[in-house]
Motif scaffolding. Structure first.
Motif, PDB file in Angstrom:
ATOM      1  N   SER B  28       0.834  -1.198   0.000  1.00  0.00           N
ATOM      2  CA  SER B  28       0.000   0.000   0.000  1.00  0.00           C
ATOM      3  C   SER B  28       0.872   1.251   0.000  1.00  0.00           C
ATOM      4  CB  SER B  28      -0.979   0.010   1.169  1.00  0.00           C
ATOM      5  OG  SER B  28      -0.344   0.319   2.359  1.00  0.00           O
ATOM      6  N   LEU B  29       2.042   1.185   0.639  1.00  0.00           N
ATOM      7  CA  LEU B  29       2.955   2.332   0.599  1.00  0.00           C
ATOM      8  C   LEU B  29       3.496   2.525  -0.811  1.00  0.00           C
ATOM      9  CD1 LEU B  29       5.081   1.921   3.832  1.00  0.00           C
ATOM     10  CD2 LEU B  29       3.391   3.657   3.354  1.00  0.00           C
ATOM     11  N   PHE B  35       5.697   7.648  -0.386  1.00  0.00           N
ATOM     12  CA  PHE B  35       6.603   6.637   0.152  1.00  0.00           C
ATOM     13  C   PHE B  35       7.527   7.274   1.169  1.00  0.00           C
ATOM     14  CE2 PHE B  35      10.164   3.601  -0.393  1.00  0.00           C
ATOM     15  CZ  PHE B  35       9.465   2.431  -0.228  1.00  0.00           C
ATOM     16  N   PRO B  36       7.449   6.862   2.426  1.00  0.00           N
ATOM     17  CA  PRO B  36       8.303   7.507   3.437  1.00  0.00           C
ATOM     18  C   PRO B  36       9.701   6.882   3.468  1.00  0.00           C
ATOM     19  CG  PRO B  36       6.852   5.950   4.480  1.00  0.00           C
ATOM     20  CD  PRO B  36       6.573   5.865   3.025  1.00  0.00           C
ATOM     21  N   HIS B  37      10.582   7.490   4.266  1.00  0.00           N
ATOM     22  CA  HIS B  37      11.850   6.815   4.551  1.00  0.00           C
ATOM     23  C   HIS B  37      11.545   5.593   5.412  1.00  0.00           C
ATOM     24  CE1 HIS B  37      14.042  10.247   3.115  1.00  0.00           C
ATOM     25  NE2 HIS B  37      13.422  11.039   3.954  1.00  0.00           N
ATOM     26  N   LEU B  38      12.273   4.527   5.182  1.00  0.00           N
ATOM     27  CA  LEU B  38      11.966   3.309   5.930  1.00  0.00           C
ATOM     28  C   LEU B  38      13.170   2.848   6.738  1.00  0.00           C
ATOM     29  CD1 LEU B  38      10.128   1.230   3.199  1.00  0.00           C
ATOM     30  CD2 LEU B  38       9.111   2.541   5.025  1.00  0.00           C
ATOM     31  N   LEU B  39      12.889   2.204   7.824  1.00  0.00           N
ATOM     32  CA  LEU B  39      13.950   1.585   8.621  1.00  0.00           C
ATOM     33  C   LEU B  39      13.535   0.152   8.918  1.00  0.00           C
ATOM     34  CD1 LEU B  39      16.492   1.607  10.369  1.00  0.00           C
ATOM     35  CD2 LEU B  39      15.242   2.806  12.111  1.00  0.00           C
ATOM     36  N   ILE B  59       7.570  -0.737  -7.190  1.00  0.00           N
ATOM     37  CA  ILE B  59       7.556   0.674  -7.563  1.00  0.00           C
ATOM     38  C   ILE B  59       8.092   0.867  -8.979  1.00  0.00           C
ATOM     39  CG2 ILE B  59       8.435   2.957  -6.997  1.00  0.00           C
ATOM     40  CD1 ILE B  59       8.625   2.151  -4.157  1.00  0.00           C
ATOM     41  N   TYR B  60       9.247   0.263  -9.239  1.00  0.00           N
ATOM     42  CA  TYR B  60       9.947   0.601 -10.472  1.00  0.00           C
ATOM     43  C   TYR B  60       9.858  -0.468 -11.547  1.00  0.00           C
ATOM     44  CZ  TYR B  60      12.193   4.099  -7.566  1.00  0.00           C
ATOM     45  OH  TYR B  60      12.436   5.136  -6.728  1.00  0.00           O
ATOM     46  N   GLY B  61       9.403  -1.627 -11.204  1.00  0.00           N
ATOM     47  CA  GLY B  61       9.389  -2.700 -12.188  1.00  0.00           C
ATOM     48  C   GLY B  61      10.728  -3.410 -12.233  1.00  0.00           C
TER      49      GLY B  61
END
Lengths: 324, 369
Positions: B28-29, B35-39, B59-61
């Motif tokens: 869903s993100l 899209f947030p920064h992720l940890l 996201i990019y394929g």
């Protein structure tokens, strides 16, 4: 997603800064007289230090002039002694430009420049001492604003040259209002209870709560807020304490192993044990609490020097089980 | 022929075998464009990296798999040249701070700013303005120095239009608070026995040839799987490697087939048994050679200490001569915690390991009848 909400909703004027009424009052007075000393802001993260000085710079110079009058350096820039000697000094000794007539009409435009040293506690002591004379020599055309979390990391000669402002953690009423404002203008469907819960998690750090609201708002329906924030669910803490009380060492060992596999990290375990045993708990007497806090302190200090989490947590649990 | 661990690595979010909640969240993100920064944090072999790559793919394929290695040169403050490799695809790049020792701050400052300040011009996605950012994956983020982490703070906010960071680490204890408050934490727990079992099962189903050498009875297979899960500490990657190793070493595998253990673990086991049974100065001298042997095979001293502690724990439980087992165990763990700290502060590992062993001998000596 374009801008983070933290930037989008950063206050544009001094009056918009939430809470910190004392600091704002003093600063607005200085704004009127357009004269100000060097400033030193300190306080925990997310209390509005950077916001305050940026808003103030805006009100002093206006958006146009701000570009040439304000130099902002933070920890992402190289800030060794050579930068202080070159970049900062060069900027500090530039004479001030004349503001355009429009700017002059709308803003006070005082005849000095502003250098903001954000996150100054990560500057080396050498770089800080190189600042000392620069601050004095060019004080007729340059003001410094030094921002830090820990005032103890700033050397005395610098602190004595500045007027100090302490930013205290925000109280929940103020932050709640800000969060509500944001969630309304972003058209989020979120109730007050969840907002309060977000505030509880972030401990008075407004930036953390705004960030959390932004990153997490889509997921709130799917999972509990505690879980998204990476906290340990309350019932797990409860069963941890029960396991500790059972004094069965092998059971404790198994429990810890389970926690590690589930990747609950020791820092959060420590905080939740702290809030559960020291802040809320009623069935421990004072002496036991002193002992608990000593053990928590020791473990935290060992962990922060980079030792192995499993061993330290095992030791913590065993020591705690002795107290019950 | 590739290893099973690589061959059966899921490529898309839908292929992932467990942690359905996390997959839903990530997808869903990824689709929202916000899209947030992720940890990501979790034990090794839990599937952090797999999840990240799957998300990026969403996201990019498939572009994301065209990896190339770029050597980059940085100049430190002391004018020393620093070379290291950046793995990158058109849409993301990956760095590992341990490649750059103490100079990670310079790299973070330079590299990230360079990436962040250039906007992506992508003609293939003209209509799609959502994901105009590059993703930077930082592996082993817990090894970033404090300075480097501080350098990340403002960069994460200032350039968020062009860049997203994905930090990967085993434990977030050494990540500073400001970074944690800027990222969305994603906890990837290690797979449970059943989850590992179902992955193994899937692998075997895919290769009927291999499945023949495993017992036909399902419960027996499950027993083997849980055994593997236990010895690998629920690390799925080593689990798959071990499964493959078992298959290639043994013509047929039953529940009694011994697990293949690394040699160094056996050495530590023997060492621990020796120390518990014989508490003398000469034993201490002997153990010194063992310790040196382990260290010279670059087994980290901390790992030795941890394994020793766990072994002692087990041995104390089994030994009937020891009275007051709980106190002994507590004392041993306490000593381990003290010497573990010293290991991280000091520089000569062997002193602290020997100190620990001596202390354990003293503790045992007091309590043996």
């Amino acid at each position: 997603m374009s801008t983070p909400w933290v930037e989008k909703y950063r206050p544009k004027k001094l009056d918009e800064v939430s809470a910190q009424s004392n600091v704002i009052r003093v600063l607005s007075n200085q704004l009127k007289s357009a004269n100000m000393p060097h400033l030193l802001f300190y306080g925990p993260p997310g209390t509005g230090k950077t916001s305050t000085i940026l808003a103030m710079a805006r009100e002093l110079f206006g958006p146009q002039l701000m570009k040439s009058r304000v130099l902002e350096l933070n920890a992402s820039d190289e800030r060794g002694i050579s930068i202080v000697r070159d970049k900062v000094k060069n900027f500090a000794r530039l004479s001030v430009t004349n503001p355009t007539p429009e700017d002059k009409e709308n803003y006070p435009c005082p005849p000095y420049k502003l250098i903001i040293l954000d996150e100054a506690d990560s500057m080396t002591f050498d770089a800080q001492s190189a600042l000392r004379r620069i601050m004095e020599n060019y004080s007729h055309i340059t003001r410094f604003c030094i921002i830090c979390n820990y005032i103890t990391r700033i050397i005395d000669p610098i602190t004595s040259r500045c007027s100090k402002f302490r930013f205290s953690p925000l109280n929940s009423a103020n932050s709640l209002a800000t969060l509500k404002m944001i969630s309304q203008s972003e058209e989020l469907d979120i109730d007050d209870d969840s907002l309060t819960q977000i505030l509880d998690i972030s401990n008075g750090d407004l930036r953390k709560s705004i960030n959390f609201l932004q990153t997490g708002h889509k997921l709130f329906g799917e999972d509990s807020i505690e879980n998204i924030a990476g906290l340990i669910p309350q019932n797990l803490v409860q069963s941890l304490i029960e396991t500790l009380q059972s004094k069965n060492l092998n059971k404790i060992y198994e429990f810890l192993y389970m926690l590690v596999l589930k990747s609950y990290n020791s820092a959060t375990i420590l905080t939740s044990l702290h809030s559960c045993l020291l802040l809320k708990n009623i069935y421990l007497n004072s002496e036991q609490k002193i002992e608990v806090s000593r053990i928590l302190y020791e473990t935290d200090s060992k962990l922060s020097s980079g030792s192995d989490e499993f061993i330290q947590m095992l030791n913590l649990f065993l020591q705690l089980s002795k107290i019950f | 022929m590739s290893l099973w661990a690589d061959k059966y690595r899921p490529k898309t979010l839908d292929d992932l075998d467990y942690h359905g909640k996390i997959s839903n969240m990530l997808s869903s993100l990824a689709t929202s464009g916000d899209f947030p920064h992720l940890l990501f944090h979790g034990p090794s072999g839990a599937g952090k990296k797999t999840r990240i790559l799957a998300t990026l793919r969403q996201i990019y394929g498939p572009n994301i798999e065209k990896l190339k290695v770029d050597p980059k040169v940085f100049v430190t403050a002391t004018k020393r040249k620093l070379e290291f490799n950046v793995v990158s695809s058109p849409n993301h790049l990956e760095i590992t701070p341990s490649d750059m020792n103490n100079n990670d701050r310079v790299v973070i400052q330079d590299l990230l700013k360079e990436v962040a300040q250039t906007e992506t011009i992508d003609f293939t996605h003209v209509a799609d303005h959502k994901n105009r950012f590059k993703v930077v994956i930082i592996n082993e983020a817990e090894l970033l120095t404090r300075d480097a982490q501080a350098a990340l703070r403002r960069t994460m906010e200032k350039y968020s239009a062009n860049i997203r960071l994905v930090l990967v680490c085993n434990s977030i204890s050494s990540i500073i608070e400001p970074i944690k408050s800027r990222t969305l934490l994603i906890r990837v727990a290690a797979p449970t026995d059943e989850e590992m079992g179902s992955v193994f099962e899937k692998v075997l189903r895919d290769q009927p040839e291999v499945a023949k050498s495993f017992p036909a009875d399902e419960t027996e297979r499950q027993q083997i799987y849980s055994k593997i899960a236990k010895v690998t500490d629920h690390n799925l990657r080593t689990g798959l490697l071990l499964l493959e190793a078992l298959y290639s070493y043994n013509p047929s595998i039953t529940t009694k087939t011994p697990m293949i253990m690394p040699d160094w673990e056996n050495v530590i086991k023997k060492l621990a048994i020796g120390i518990v049974t014989e508490r003398t100065v000469s034993k201490l001298q002997q153990s010194r050679t063992d310790l040196y042997e382990l260290i010279s095979h670059s087994i980290p001293a901390k790992l030795i200490l941890k394994k020793l502690t766990i072994e002692f724990w087990r041995l104390v439980d089994e030994d009937s001569k020891i009275k007051d087992k709980d106190t002994v165990k507590m004392d041993i763990v306490q000593q381990a915690s003290i010497f573990d700290e010293r290991l991280s502060l000091g520089s000569k590992d062997i002193f602290h390991l020997e100190g620990f062993i001596t202390k354990v001998m003293v503790v045992l000596e007091k309590n043996v009848s």
